[in-house]
Design a protein around this motif. Structure first.
Motif: not given
Length: 129
Positions: A62-82
């Motif tokens: 996504l950074f190299e080929r598509v050209g996005f500037n920002r990538i984000e993700a969220s997870h349930h706070t009880e899912n520490s593995g994520s």
């Protein structure tokens, strides 16, 4: 049907092509060149580095080929593995959104949001050659 701004992959086992997870861009904010990730994987394959490997490959794409500037993700706070996956791929915690989503059972839950910017990713590449 092929869609130009649809980014979705599945993770499968090499030996039998069984799908064990998915990773995709669930939202795009073109104004700020931001892609929001979502992913899931069968519990039988947690803690083996599989999602970290997939997330890294997709982040690089996504950074190299598509050209996005920002990538984000969220997870349930009880899912520490994520959260560990997000940290391993170079993302930083931005904050906790109280009751920011619903869990699989429909209950409101807090979410932790992580992000990485293209400039940070480029610096990371310089040090990990």
């Amino acid at each position: 049907m092929e869609q130009e701004d649809c980014y979705r992959w599945c993770r499968e086992l090499k030996d039998n092509q069984q799908v064990i997870g998915t990773i995709d861009v669930v939202d795009i904010n073109s104004d700020i060149e931001c892609a929001v990730f979502g992913y899931c994987m069968s519990k039988n394959y947690w803690n083996q580095g599989i999602m970290t490997e997939a997330f890294t490959a997709v982040k690089n794409f996504l950074f190299e080929r598509v050209g996005f500037n920002r990538i984000e993700a969220s997870h349930h706070t009880e899912n520490s593995g994520s959260g560990k996956v997000m940290k391993k791929v170079g993302m930083s915690l931005e904050g906790i959104k109280r009751e920011g989503a619903k869990d699989n059972e429909g209950n409101l839950c807090d979410t932790a949001t992580y992000s990485i910017f293209k400039a940070d990713w480029e610096k990371e590449k310089l040090y990990n050659f």
